[in-house]
Design a protein around this motif. Sequence first.
Motif, short mmCIF file in Angstrom:
data_model
loop_
_atom_site.label_atom_id
_atom_site.label_comp_id
_atom_site.label_asym_id
_atom_site.label_seq_id
_atom_site.Cartn_x
_atom_site.Cartn_y
_atom_site.Cartn_z
N MET A 49 1.18 -1.34 -0.15
CA MET A 49 -0.10 0.20 0.11
C MET A 49 0.81 0.81 0.08
O MET A 49 0.70 2.17 -0.47
N ILE A 50 1.87 1.25 0.63
CA ILE A 50 2.41 2.35 0.76
C ILE A 50 3.37 2.38 -0.41
O ILE A 50 3.79 3.89 -1.16
N ASP A 51 4.00 1.43 -1.26
CA ASP A 51 3.96 1.61 -2.96
C ASP A 51 3.53 1.93 -4.05
O ASP A 51 4.10 2.41 -4.43
N VAL A 52 1.58 1.55 -3.77
CA VAL A 52 0.58 2.04 -4.18
C VAL A 52 0.98 3.25 -3.84
O VAL A 52 0.66 4.28 -5.46
N GLN A 53 0.73 4.15 -3.23
CA GLN A 53 0.48 5.58 -3.16
C GLN A 53 1.66 6.13 -3.81
O GLN A 53 1.78 7.28 -4.45
N ARG A 54 3.14 5.55 -3.34
CA ARG A 54 4.38 6.38 -4.02
C ARG A 54 4.21 6.16 -5.41
O ARG A 54 5.18 7.62 -6.12
N ALA A 55 3.74 5.70 -5.76
CA ALA A 55 3.28 4.96 -7.94
C ALA A 55 3.08 5.85 -8.39
O ALA A 55 2.58 6.43 -9.59
N PHE A 56 1.61 6.67 -7.60
CA PHE A 56 0.59 7.10 -7.70
C PHE A 56 1.13 8.72 -7.31
O PHE A 56 0.40 9.57 -7.85
N GLY A 57 2.33 8.58 -6.15
CA GLY A 57 2.70 10.91 -6.27
C GLY A 57 1.29 10.67 -4.95
O GLY A 57 0.79 12.01 -5.35
N THR A 58 0.67 10.13 -4.54
CA THR A 58 -0.51 10.47 -3.41
C THR A 58 -0.21 9.79 -2.25
O THR A 58 0.48 8.67 -1.86
N THR A 59 -0.68 10.64 -1.51
CA THR A 59 -1.16 9.71 0.17
C THR A 59 -2.77 9.45 0.43
O THR A 59 -2.86 10.15 0.55
N PHE A 60 -2.74 8.57 0.85
CA PHE A 60 -3.84 8.47 1.29
C PHE A 60 -5.10 8.91 2.47
O PHE A 60 -3.59 8.86 3.57
N PRO A 61 -5.51 8.98 2.84
CA PRO A 61 -5.63 10.02 4.01
C PRO A 61 -6.00 8.48 5.12
O PRO A 61 -6.16 7.51 5.18
N LEU A 62 -5.51 9.58 6.39
CA LEU A 62 -4.76 8.54 7.09
C LEU A 62 -5.59 7.17 7.80
O LEU A 62 -5.73 6.77 8.88
N HIS A 63 -7.27 8.59 7.94
CA HIS A 63 -8.48 7.35 8.58
C HIS A 63 -8.76 6.53 8.14
O HIS A 63 -9.49 5.22 7.59
N TRP A 64 -8.33 6.76 6.62
CA TRP A 64 -8.94 5.32 5.75
C TRP A 64 -8.42 4.11 5.69
O TRP A 64 -7.15 3.85 6.28
N THR A 65 -9.20 2.55 6.05
CA THR A 65 -8.82 0.96 6.13
C THR A 65 -8.10 1.06 5.28
O THR A 65 -8.71 1.09 3.62
N GLY A 66 -7.78 0.04 4.88
CA GLY A 66 -7.59 -0.89 3.14
C GLY A 66 -8.91 -1.40 2.48
O GLY A 66 -8.94 -0.88 1.13
N ARG A 67 -9.72 -1.33 3.14
CA ARG A 67 -11.32 -1.53 2.60
C ARG A 67 -11.58 -0.22 1.71
O ARG A 67 -12.56 -0.48 0.57
N ASP A 68 -10.88 1.40 2.35
CA ASP A 68 -11.62 2.21 1.93
C ASP A 68 -10.83 2.80 0.34
O ASP A 68 -11.86 3.09 -0.36
N VAL A 69 -9.76 2.29 0.83
CA VAL A 69 -8.34 2.60 -0.25
C VAL A 69 -9.56 1.45 -1.51
O VAL A 69 -9.29 2.47 -2.83
N LEU A 70 -9.75 -0.21 -1.36
CA LEU A 70 -10.11 -0.35 -2.70
C LEU A 70 -11.45 0.05 -3.12
O LEU A 70 -11.77 0.02 -4.30
N ALA A 71 -12.64 0.52 -1.64
CA ALA A 71 -13.76 1.39 -2.33
C ALA A 71 -13.37 2.49 -3.40
O ALA A 71 -14.18 2.83 -4.55
N HIS A 72 -12.27 3.58 -2.49
CA HIS A 72 -12.53 4.44 -3.10
C HIS A 72 -10.91 4.90 -3.62
O HIS A 72 -11.89 6.39 -3.99
N GLY A 73 -9.99 4.17 -2.99
CA GLY A 73 -9.03 4.88 -3.64
C GLY A 73 -8.47 4.29 -4.82
O GLY A 73 -6.83 5.03 -5.06
N LEU A 74 -8.93 4.34 -6.04
CA LEU A 74 -7.78 3.39 -6.68
C LEU A 74 -8.86 4.24 -8.27
O LEU A 74 -9.73 3.63 -8.35
N ARG A 75 -7.75 5.07 -9.08
CA ARG A 75 -8.18 5.22 -10.57
C ARG A 75 -8.70 3.94 -11.23
O ARG A 75 -8.37 3.03 -11.53
N ARG A 76 -9.52 4.74 -12.44
CA ARG A 76 -10.14 3.42 -13.11
C ARG A 76 -9.23 3.07 -14.13
O ARG A 76 -9.51 2.05 -14.37
N ASP A 77 -8.30 4.13 -14.63
CA ASP A 77 -7.38 3.21 -15.50
C ASP A 77 -6.59 2.34 -14.77
O ASP A 77 -5.14 3.01 -15.13
#
Length: 156
Positions: A49-77
């Motif tokens: 998950m840290i490498d996913v953030q690094r690859a896309f140049g972003t940081t997920f909100p600290l309160h997000w869970t792994g499920r939040d990232v899967l549900a809301h955190g990934l671009r369609r492309d």
Amino acid sequence: MVPDSKVAPGDRTGDAAEPGGPLALREIDKFLAKGEYAKAVLAAFPLVMIDVQRAFGTTFPLHWTGRDVLAHGLRRDSGNLPSLLYSLYRLYEPVRFGRESDWAPGDLREIVRRIYAETAVGRPRATPPPLSAALTVWDAGRPTQASPPPTEGPSW
């Protein structure tokens, strides 16, 4: 020696991570070599998950869970990254939040290997994009704010 029934067959064998390869694969190999499947899973998910953030140049909100990232955190492309991360999370969730009897071991090493081999997570970024052009993973089309380096979320 009796094989550990909680270790998937594909995780007992296979090529070891290259010395300069992704830290997640090196950690998986280290723990699987000692028969510690749970530790391998628990180490792999946050590192990926840290490498996913690094690859896309972003940081997920600290309160997000792994499920939040899967549900809301990934671009369609992002190609097959969501599918691979979901596969990884299906291994991680019962180990992190359940009991050993809840585990359904899978091929942890192969899933993580594919994340690095088949997605942007494993591709080095030539130069970081300017802040005004950097897109978040979770809100395509909107520039990110200057953000701290990616870190493990407290709920992962």
